[in-house]
Every structure is written in structure tokens, then in C-alpha cells.
Scaffold this active site. Sequence first.
Site, mmCIF file in Angstrom:
data_model
loop_
_atom_site.group_PDB
_atom_site.id
_atom_site.type_symbol
_atom_site.label_atom_id
_atom_site.label_comp_id
_atom_site.label_asym_id
_atom_site.label_seq_id
_atom_site.Cartn_x
_atom_site.Cartn_y
_atom_site.Cartn_z
ATOM 1 N N LYS A 173 0.879 -1.176 0.000
ATOM 2 C CA LYS A 173 0.000 0.000 0.000
ATOM 3 C C LYS A 173 0.919 1.230 0.000
ATOM 4 O O LYS A 173 1.472 1.605 1.023
ATOM 5 C CB LYS A 173 -0.883 -0.020 1.256
ATOM 6 N N GLU A 176 -0.547 7.581 -0.393
ATOM 7 C CA GLU A 176 -1.505 8.189 -1.324
ATOM 8 C C GLU A 176 -0.916 9.446 -1.979
ATOM 9 O O GLU A 176 -1.402 9.892 -3.012
ATOM 10 C CB GLU A 176 -2.823 8.534 -0.590
ATOM 11 N N SER A 226 5.063 8.167 10.224
ATOM 12 C CA SER A 226 5.219 9.009 11.412
ATOM 13 C C SER A 226 4.946 8.196 12.684
ATOM 14 O O SER A 226 4.242 7.181 12.651
ATOM 15 C CB SER A 226 4.250 10.191 11.322
ATOM 16 N N CYS A 281 14.218 10.170 7.081
ATOM 17 C CA CYS A 281 14.141 9.793 8.488
ATOM 18 C C CYS A 281 15.520 9.756 9.122
ATOM 19 O O CYS A 281 15.639 9.721 10.339
ATOM 20 C CB CYS A 281 13.449 8.452 8.646
ATOM 21 N N GLU A 382 8.929 16.856 15.300
ATOM 22 C CA GLU A 382 9.624 16.477 14.066
ATOM 23 C C GLU A 382 9.224 17.476 12.980
ATOM 24 O O GLU A 382 8.034 17.617 12.673
ATOM 25 C CB GLU A 382 9.233 15.052 13.639
HETATM 26 P P1 NAD Z 1 2.378 9.117 7.600
HETATM 27 O O1 NAD Z 1 2.487 8.476 8.934
HETATM 28 O O2 NAD Z 1 1.504 10.306 7.470
HETATM 29 O O3 NAD Z 1 1.827 8.073 6.506
HETATM 30 C C1 NAD Z 1 2.447 6.836 6.305
HETATM 31 C C2 NAD Z 1 1.424 5.831 5.799
HETATM 32 O O4 NAD Z 1 0.415 5.649 6.789
HETATM 33 C C3 NAD Z 1 0.704 6.236 4.516
HETATM 34 O O5 NAD Z 1 0.636 5.111 3.669
HETATM 35 C C4 NAD Z 1 -0.676 6.671 4.990
HETATM 36 O O6 NAD Z 1 -1.673 6.355 4.039
HETATM 37 C C5 NAD Z 1 -0.882 5.859 6.240
HETATM 38 N N1 NAD Z 1 -1.652 6.584 7.270
HETATM 39 C C6 NAD Z 1 -1.592 7.913 7.552
HETATM 40 N N2 NAD Z 1 -2.405 8.200 8.591
HETATM 41 C C7 NAD Z 1 -2.987 7.037 8.962
HETATM 42 C C8 NAD Z 1 -3.920 6.694 9.982
HETATM 43 N N3 NAD Z 1 -4.414 7.603 10.816
HETATM 44 N N4 NAD Z 1 -4.306 5.398 10.084
HETATM 45 C C9 NAD Z 1 -3.806 4.461 9.254
HETATM 46 N N5 NAD Z 1 -2.915 4.734 8.270
HETATM 47 C C10 NAD Z 1 -2.503 6.004 8.129
HETATM 48 O O7 NAD Z 1 3.880 9.441 7.134
HETATM 49 P P2 NAD Z 1 4.374 10.272 5.864
HETATM 50 O O8 NAD Z 1 4.066 11.715 6.051
HETATM 51 O O9 NAD Z 1 3.955 9.598 4.614
HETATM 52 O O10 NAD Z 1 5.965 10.039 5.975
HETATM 53 C C11 NAD Z 1 6.803 10.844 6.748
HETATM 54 C C12 NAD Z 1 7.058 10.224 8.095
HETATM 55 O O11 NAD Z 1 7.663 8.938 7.929
HETATM 56 C C13 NAD Z 1 8.053 11.017 8.939
HETATM 57 O O12 NAD Z 1 7.599 11.027 10.268
HETATM 58 C C14 NAD Z 1 9.348 10.243 8.814
HETATM 59 O O13 NAD Z 1 10.257 10.403 9.887
HETATM 60 C C15 NAD Z 1 8.823 8.835 8.757
HETATM 61 N N6 NAD Z 1 9.779 7.921 8.156
HETATM 62 C C16 NAD Z 1 10.427 7.069 8.979
HETATM 63 C C17 NAD Z 1 11.365 6.201 8.463
HETATM 64 C C18 NAD Z 1 12.110 5.265 9.362
HETATM 65 O O14 NAD Z 1 12.819 4.420 8.849
HETATM 66 N N7 NAD Z 1 11.979 5.365 10.662
HETATM 67 C C19 NAD Z 1 11.639 6.207 7.090
HETATM 68 C C20 NAD Z 1 10.935 7.092 6.278
HETATM 69 C C21 NAD Z 1 9.997 7.954 6.820
#
Ligand code: NAD
Length: 489
Positions: A173, A176, A226, A281, A382
Site C-alpha cells: 500500500k 496516497e 510518522s 528519516c 519532528e
Molecule cells: P504518515 O504516517 O503520514 O503516513 C504513512 C502511511 O500511513 C501512509 O501510507 C498513509 O496512508 C498511512 N496513514 C496515515 N495516517 C494514517 C492513519 N491515521 N491510520 C492508518 N494509516 C494512516 O507518514 P508520511 O508523512 O507519509 O511520511 C513521513 C514520516 O515517515 C516522517 O515522520 C518520517 O520520519 C517517517 N519515516 C520514517 C522512516 C524510518 O525508517 N523510521 C523512514 C521514512 C519515513
Amino acid sequence: MMKILNYINGEWIEPNVAEYLDVVNPATGELLARTPVCGLDDVAAAAKAAAEAFPAWRQTPAQERIQYLFKLRDLMKSNMDEIARTIVEECGKTFDEAKAEMVRAIENVEIAGGIPMMMKGELSEDIAPGIDEMMIRQPVGVCATVCPFNFPGMIPFWYLPYALACGNTYIIKPSEKVPMTMQFIFKLVEQAGLPKGVINLVNGAKEAVDAILDHPAIRAVTFVGSSPVAKYIYRRSAEQGKRVQAQGGAKNPVVILPDADMEMAVKIVADSAFGCAGQRCLAVSWAVTVAEARDEFTEIMCDAAQSRVVGYGLEAGVQMGPVISQASRARVEGLIGLGAAEGATVCVDGRNAVVKNYERGAFVRPTVLANVRPESEMHRTEIFGPVLSLMHANTIDEALALVNGGPYGNQASIFTASGAAARRFRYEAEAGNIGVNIGVAAPMAFYPFSGWKDSFFGDLHGQGMDAVEFFTQKKVVVERWPKEWSRKF
Ligand code: NAD
């Protein structure tokens, strides 16, 4: 405009949904595609296809399974420029950053090619006379990955190649916000000739994720995103009895000792903090200068921030692209303002950036804030943008207290010429990835992509042997074959 489809049971399917989300090129403002907000029905179809494909796939010898990965790897390599262009368009990176991302993705496919050796079992003979004990690894079943926006081509490959090579079937998945890269990569999956249902793609947002977490046929979930969502994924998957690993957000520190090579330190820290517009990240987001390191580091860093070339990632010479969206830009600029209101000095201000010919782009220029207080709200948040905060400590003890004072633990780095100081830092810093004179301590694919504290929820990580452990379940068999029985033959 690209049409975003699901790929289920070896077929491209147009989902029947009422809601779509715009996918916008963050540098140009151009509408590129619309992500269908899929839900239960599409996830159920993908899970059914993956469950039906599982028995034959797990019986396919590992040596044969990896032949598909070799094909996919060759296709990814020969299509690298086109995949990278798609990443630039939807995600806003520079072309070089996008290609570097795909190099890491391919590296994981290559390492997973060693699965036949990595998943072999163990046998102990004669634990008692005529009794042998063995441990074998078997695949878990249907697995799924939920991806973030910032590495649309790489992050699925922290998991997918290992899972497939171990005999599992899969659902991806994508975020989006960036669905196009996986549309492209799944065309390559199709060309690689993987059997129907072994790997499936479902687009969407929260509804699709919840359907994945709740579907009984899906036995293991990996997530990157996140921290609040990571925690939610971890809890809800665990409630359903699934295996889960969830990588969360970060706020990565770097400590600069006075004996560091300052020119080198600034160049590397600037690349870390401002590369990928700070949306990594493993990006350094705050630096602690120790004792007399402060003035020189601050001065050269401000120059480096000011001179970074910002623009559209497909243009030559551009060193930094936009952040992912106008909403993200407004959020990052708001946090810079909050930092200033909380008493920080804005040394280099990247707000209100306008890039010629790209006036609709979501650009924030590199920003440097000094005198940031550890207890300030800006520091506890962050930012995920090209913003570097500076703090000061008189000793390495003070610096380590600051490093270990926050909730995250994805990466911590030190710049020094002292082996003893570096060793102490490596030993005491509370983070899963440590850099010594390194700005982005990204582990090669044969090491786990670690992460501690609120940056990770789970036990086993992505990549390497951790991924093999995660995507296999161990079975221990004890067998009795009395000697007198074999004498009958
Ligand atoms: P996000 O958490 O907003 O979204 C990630 C995924 O979760 C997406 O596919 C989204 O559709 C889904 N999602 C979002 N809200 C949701 C909810 N309430 N319930 C269920 N699913 C949900 O993250 P983002 O903005 O796409 O990515 C950036 C974040 O990812 C930053 O916090 C970054 O630090 C983190 N990140 C971490 C790593 C790591 O290895 N630790 C690597 C890359 C990115």
C-alpha cells in the site's frame, strides 16, 4: 494524467471508489494523477489473491523464487532513469537523490538473492540415542507493507524481496501522496513474470490501511511513517495477533567536537540536513556544538545553507527540491516561526521562498536556527523539512545528555578526530543508527535498518537477516528413529 490502478492477482484493476486524492508535482504545482481511496473490498480481493497464491509459491524452491528477483533487479536497473524521473515528479527530489534511492532498493533485491542460504535450517543429531532435533524456517503467509511518501521507490524494498524470497505472498500500500512510482515498478513486476497473486498493489489511505490491519488472512504487517501512526499500526496489528514492525519518525542529532574537520563536518551535515529537502528519516535536524566548535561551525554552516541551489529536481545543478506539498510547506514555515517565537535566532531564513519559473512550487529554502532551547516545542516536534537547529554544550557529557533527552532514537552522529570520544558516543548514544563522521548513517541492505525509542515499535527490523527472521516462522522438529528399525533394511 496518469491513471492509478490496483494490481491484484496479476491484473491491473480500476477500483470502483467514490473518492480520489490529488497527486501534485510539488515543484510545479501540476496535477499528475488522482489516487483512488480504496478500502475493504480492494484489500479483501488482494488478500484473497495472495492467500490463494501462497501454497504454490511456498512450494516453489527458494532457488527458483529468487530467479524472479534477479529478473526484477535487472529490470529495475535498466529502467532506473525513468523510475527516478517519476520519483522527482511526484516526490520533489533531485534526479541524483532519486537515483540514489533506487540504488538502495536494488541493493536489497540483490541481498535477498542469498535467501536460500539465509533461510536454511539447523539439525542436531543424537540429542538422545536415535533422536534428532531440527529447526526449519517456513514462510509466514500473506504479508503487507504500508509506505510513507518520502522514499516511494526504496522503502517497499526493505521488506518485499526478503518476504517473497522466503516464500510469502505480498500486498503493498503506497503513500496516497506518491502512488506513481509503484505503478511503474509494478509494470516491471509484471514483466518479471511472477505468478499471479504473489505480489499485489492496493492504493488508498487510512481505510485501506485499516482493512489490511484487520484482515484475518494477512499475517504480518510492516509500516514506515510518522510515530503516532506507527504506534497505532503496532497496537492494532498486535491486537489482531499479527507480526508487526513499525518504523516511526525521527529528530536526529549530530554532535560537533572542536577537533572535528569543520569544513568536512559542515559539508556532510548540510547534505544530511538539507538533502531530500530534510524529508529523510535519517536527516540530521539538530546540531550540538561543543565548546569552541560553535563559532566556526555556525559561520560555515550558515554559508552552506545560503548557497545551496534550490529548484526543480530535473534541472541540472539543483541541489535541493521542494517539500512534498503546500500544506507541508505551511507547516514547516509555521514551525520556524514557532522556534523564533520561543527565542531561537533565525540565522538563515528559508521562509517565503520563490523559485524562478516554479512560483507554484512548495519550496522552503535551507534554514538555520541558533540558540534553540531543548525544552522548546519546536525542538520537541519532528519538522521534516530543510531546517537545522543549533544548540551548544560545554562538554561531551552535556552533549550526550541533550542527545539522549528526546523521545526519538533513529540516528545520532558525532564529528570528531578522537577515537576515544567517538567510542564513548557510539557506546552511550540512544539511537539505533550511529554515524561517526557520517551524516546519514543508512545501513547497507545486509544490516538491519535499526531505530530505537519512539522511532521504532517492534522487535525485528527491515533488511538483512532481521527481515529473514521476520518473514519466516521457526519450526522445531524432534524425531526418533531407533537404530534397530533401520537395521531391518
Ligand atoms: P504518515 O504516517 O503520514 O503516513 C504513512 C502511511 O500511513 C501512509 O501510507 C498513509 O496512508 C498511512 N496513514 C496515515 N495516517 C494514517 C492513519 N491515521 N491510520 C492508518 N494509516 C494512516 O507518514 P508520511 O508523512 O507519509 O511520511 C513521513 C514520516 O515517515 C516522517 O515522520 C518520517 O520520519 C517517517 N519515516 C520514517 C522512516 C524510518 O525508517 N523510521 C523512514 C521514512 C519515513
